[in-house]
Design a protein around this motif. Structure first.
Motif, PDB file in Angstrom:
ATOM      1  N   HIS A   1      27.663  23.472 -40.900  1.00 40.16           N
ATOM      2  CA  HIS A   1      26.763  23.098 -40.701  1.00 40.16           C
ATOM      3  C   HIS A   1      25.275  23.803 -40.445  1.00 40.16           C
ATOM      4  O   HIS A   1      25.248  24.535 -39.672  1.00 40.16           O
ATOM      5  CB  HIS A   1      26.224  21.968 -39.548  1.00 40.16           C
ATOM      6  CG  HIS A   1      27.102  20.372 -39.326  1.00 40.16           C
ATOM      7  ND1 HIS A   1      28.633  20.983 -39.613  1.00 40.16           N
ATOM      8  CD2 HIS A   1      27.441  18.943 -39.355  1.00 40.16           C
ATOM      9  CE1 HIS A   1      29.228  18.915 -40.132  1.00 40.16           C
ATOM     10  NE2 HIS A   1      28.425  18.353 -39.778  1.00 40.16           N
TER      11      HIS A   1
ATOM     12  N   ASP B   1      28.733  12.280 -45.503  1.00 41.66           N
ATOM     13  CA  ASP B   1      28.676  13.139 -44.159  1.00 41.66           C
ATOM     14  C   ASP B   1      28.852  12.336 -43.176  1.00 41.66           C
ATOM     15  O   ASP B   1      27.946  11.096 -41.878  1.00 41.66           O
ATOM     16  CB  ASP B   1      26.994  13.599 -43.839  1.00 41.66           C
ATOM     17  CG  ASP B   1      26.949  14.276 -42.481  1.00 41.66           C
ATOM     18  OD1 ASP B   1      28.067  14.611 -41.751  1.00 41.66           O
ATOM     19  OD2 ASP B   1      25.673  14.020 -42.039  1.00 41.66           O
TER      20      ASP B   1
ATOM     21  N   HIS C   1      32.614  16.287 -46.605  1.00 44.20           N
ATOM     22  CA  HIS C   1      31.882  15.983 -45.168  1.00 44.20           C
ATOM     23  C   HIS C   1      31.809  14.499 -44.998  1.00 44.20           C
ATOM     24  O   HIS C   1      31.187  13.342 -45.265  1.00 44.20           O
ATOM     25  CB  HIS C   1      30.562  16.450 -45.218  1.00 44.20           C
ATOM     26  CG  HIS C   1      30.408  16.887 -44.555  1.00 44.20           C
ATOM     27  ND1 HIS C   1      29.178  18.082 -44.592  1.00 44.20           N
ATOM     28  CD2 HIS C   1      29.985  16.353 -43.062  1.00 44.20           C
ATOM     29  CE1 HIS C   1      28.639  18.335 -43.171  1.00 44.20           C
ATOM     30  NE2 HIS C   1      28.710  17.175 -42.208  1.00 44.20           N
TER      31      HIS C   1
ATOM     32  N   HIS D   1      24.803  20.225 -45.787  1.00 42.76           N
ATOM     33  CA  HIS D   1      23.658  19.667 -44.968  1.00 42.76           C
ATOM     34  C   HIS D   1      22.239  20.641 -46.079  1.00 42.76           C
ATOM     35  O   HIS D   1      22.090  20.355 -46.933  1.00 42.76           O
ATOM     36  CB  HIS D   1      23.382  20.245 -43.943  1.00 42.76           C
ATOM     37  CG  HIS D   1      23.700  18.505 -42.925  1.00 42.76           C
ATOM     38  ND1 HIS D   1      23.659  17.117 -43.445  1.00 42.76           N
ATOM     39  CD2 HIS D   1      24.736  18.420 -41.950  1.00 42.76           C
ATOM     40  CE1 HIS D   1      24.471  16.761 -42.786  1.00 42.76           C
ATOM     41  NE2 HIS D   1      25.791  17.179 -41.927  1.00 42.76           N
TER      42      HIS D   1
ATOM     43  N   HIS E   1      33.024  12.847 -41.009  1.00 46.08           N
ATOM     44  CA  HIS E   1      33.386  12.320 -39.775  1.00 46.08           C
ATOM     45  C   HIS E   1      34.114  11.081 -38.858  1.00 46.08           C
ATOM     46  O   HIS E   1      33.161  10.338 -38.532  1.00 46.08           O
ATOM     47  CB  HIS E   1      31.890  13.180 -38.134  1.00 46.08           C
ATOM     48  CG  HIS E   1      31.450  13.693 -39.057  1.00 46.08           C
ATOM     49  ND1 HIS E   1      30.832  15.065 -37.892  1.00 46.08           N
ATOM     50  CD2 HIS E   1      30.262  14.313 -39.499  1.00 46.08           C
ATOM     51  CE1 HIS E   1      29.966  16.299 -38.034  1.00 46.08           C
ATOM     52  NE2 HIS E   1      29.633  15.283 -39.666  1.00 46.08           N
TER      53      HIS E   1
HETATM   54 FE    FE Z   1      27.966  15.940 -40.825  1.00 44.48          FE
END
Ligand code: FE
Ligand code: NIG
Length: 438
Positions: free
Chosen positions: A263, A338, A93, A286, A95
């Motif tokens: 998410h 994340d 995970h 999450h 970004h």
């Molecule tokens: Fe995320």
């Protein structure tokens, strides 16, 4: 899985290979191709006096060093120097497609603002959106390559990479094409996820239905047609995509052939976990606010919970995912960074292993399985990466840790000495002081 203690077929003339790794204190790995939960989460093999052989991109032998040495001859030998060897870490995970960082928001939170307040005041995801819209694909690729160098130096060899800061047809495609190009140019394997449902872009602020429509009618089909993403992800949360919108988007994505990620239950207990289960998503991520029934639904549907223990710390939130309870309930949890500019500007999975231990109470073996095999399975890569076994890709990390307990015990220093990706030595730590274990 094959019994690793079993000697390979004896033969007089040694077989030829490309690379042999010797001198490890322990080779530590989970086994198999399925995500593991419950007691199996901690069932790692700890091979002492063992060696590993690579031919081309794959592992061809692993076993007692003396036997391996007598049966194999390799063009190159790497000495692990008495450190622990583990599978390349898998970050399920991240970004990573953005330009510009958000340290101002970090400091706003230190002064007492919350993530949601910052987002609702036009910061958050929307401030990264401006960065992506104003940048070229080449600039995004350049940023991605630098970030992938850093992941690699931290022992991460497979990275799930989400788009989601463009939020228009052109800017999401630009982001996903940047991922494709970085993947082709960098040893780290990137797994592309289309996160078009990350937020509502400014032009759809007062027309949420219009944006959902655009995603279903135009963006999802176009991304599918271009083959730019394996997964579709949605930020299922009250202030962005509620349960109904999320379900509609996920159904459309599934129809178009995407794997699904969510998410889920990050900031509130909206029921994202139940939706992930209903949609048979690959992962629900999450889960800080997951309810007992949400957990049960995930377990029944075989969804991998991807937990990000650094995020609530970074956001200064008290509520954490019930990592221990999930693992004990048999859920095959994965651990991830994340990595993103807003809610977690951190790339080290070693750090995540330690916080998985400190915050959830995971043992070193459990944390390792979560950030290797389980993470790989959540990305549909369970049969090619995530463990050190014959037939899998030779993705491995040589550390200077004396034993596997140090995977979680040691904080805030990278123990990575060398990284092998698809059989190639792609990273070696520079030594400024003496070498050795301490
Ligand atoms: Fe995320
Ligand atoms: O995983 N929750 C939504 N997305 C990111 C945050 C993205 C951002 O703030 O830029 C997350 O926390």
């Amino acid at each position: 899985m094959r019994n690793m203690a079993e000697p390979a077929t004896p033969s007089k003339t040694p077989q030829q290979a490309d690379l042999m790794v010797v001198g490890a204190s322990e080779i530590v790995t989970a086994s198999g191709t399925q995500a593991l939960g419950g007691k199996a989460l901690d069932r790692v093999h700890i091979l002492r006096d063992a060696a590993l052989v690579v031919a081309g991109e794959r592992i061809v032998a692993i076993g007692p060093e003396r036997e391996i040495q007598s049966q194999w001859q390799a063009t190159r030998t790497l000495d692990a120097g008495g450190g622990v060897v583990i599978p390349g870490l898998v970050d399920a995970h991240t970004h990573p497609v953005f330009l510009g960082t958000r340290e101002g928001e970090f400091e706003d939170r230190l002064r007492g603002k919350t993530y949601l307040e910052i987002a609702q005041a036009g910061g958050g995801i929307l401030s990264s959106l401006r960065g992506v819209r104003e940048s070229s694909q080449a600039e995004l690729v350049q940023a991605l390559l630098i970030r992938m160098d850093r992941f690699l130096a931290l022992g991460t060899t497979t990275v799930e990479a989400k788009s989601g800061y463009g939020l228009s047809v052109a800017d999401e495609i630009k982001s996903l094409e940047a991922i494709r190009e970085a993947n082709a140019r960098h040893p780290v394997d990137l797994v592309p996820t289309f996160l078009g449902a990350h937020d509502f872009p400014p032009e759809f602020r007062s027309d949420h239905a219009g944006y959902v429509e655009l995603l279903c009618r135009e963006m999802l089909p176009e991304v599918a047609r271009l083959g730019l993403a394996e997964y579709f992800d949605v930020f299922t949360e009250g202030h962005v995509f509620g349960i109904e919108d999320s379900r509609r988007l996920l159904e459309r994505a599934r129809e178009l052939g995407f794997g699904l990620r969510l998410h889920a239950d990050q900031l509130t207990a909206l029921g994202g976990a139940q939706l992930a289960a209903e949609m048979h998503a690959a992962s629900a991520d999450h889960l800080e606010h997951v309810t007992p029934s949400g957990m049960q639904a995930l377990g029944q549907a075989g969804v991998v919970p991807v937990l990000c223990p650094l995020v609530p710390i970074f956001l200064r939130q008290d509520q954490e995912a019930p990592g221990r309870r999930m693992a004990d309930a048999g859920l095959p949890i994965a651990l991830a960074t994340d990595f993103n500019p807003g809610s977690c500007y951190a790339m080290s999975l070693f750090e995540v292993l330690s916080f998985g231990a400190l915050r959830y109470g995971l043992m070193a073996g459990e944390a390792l399985t979560a950030a290797t095999l389980n993470a790989a399975c959540s990305l549909g890569r369970g049969s090619s990466v995530g463990t050190l076994e014959v037939g899998k890709l030779a993705d491995l990390v040589l550390t200077d840790l004396p034993n596997h307990h140090h995977l979680t015990y040691e904080l805030a220093r990278s123990p990575v000495q060398s990284v092998i990706k698809r059989g190639k030595l792609v990273y070696r730590a520079a030594h400024v002081a003496r070498e050795g274990l301490a």
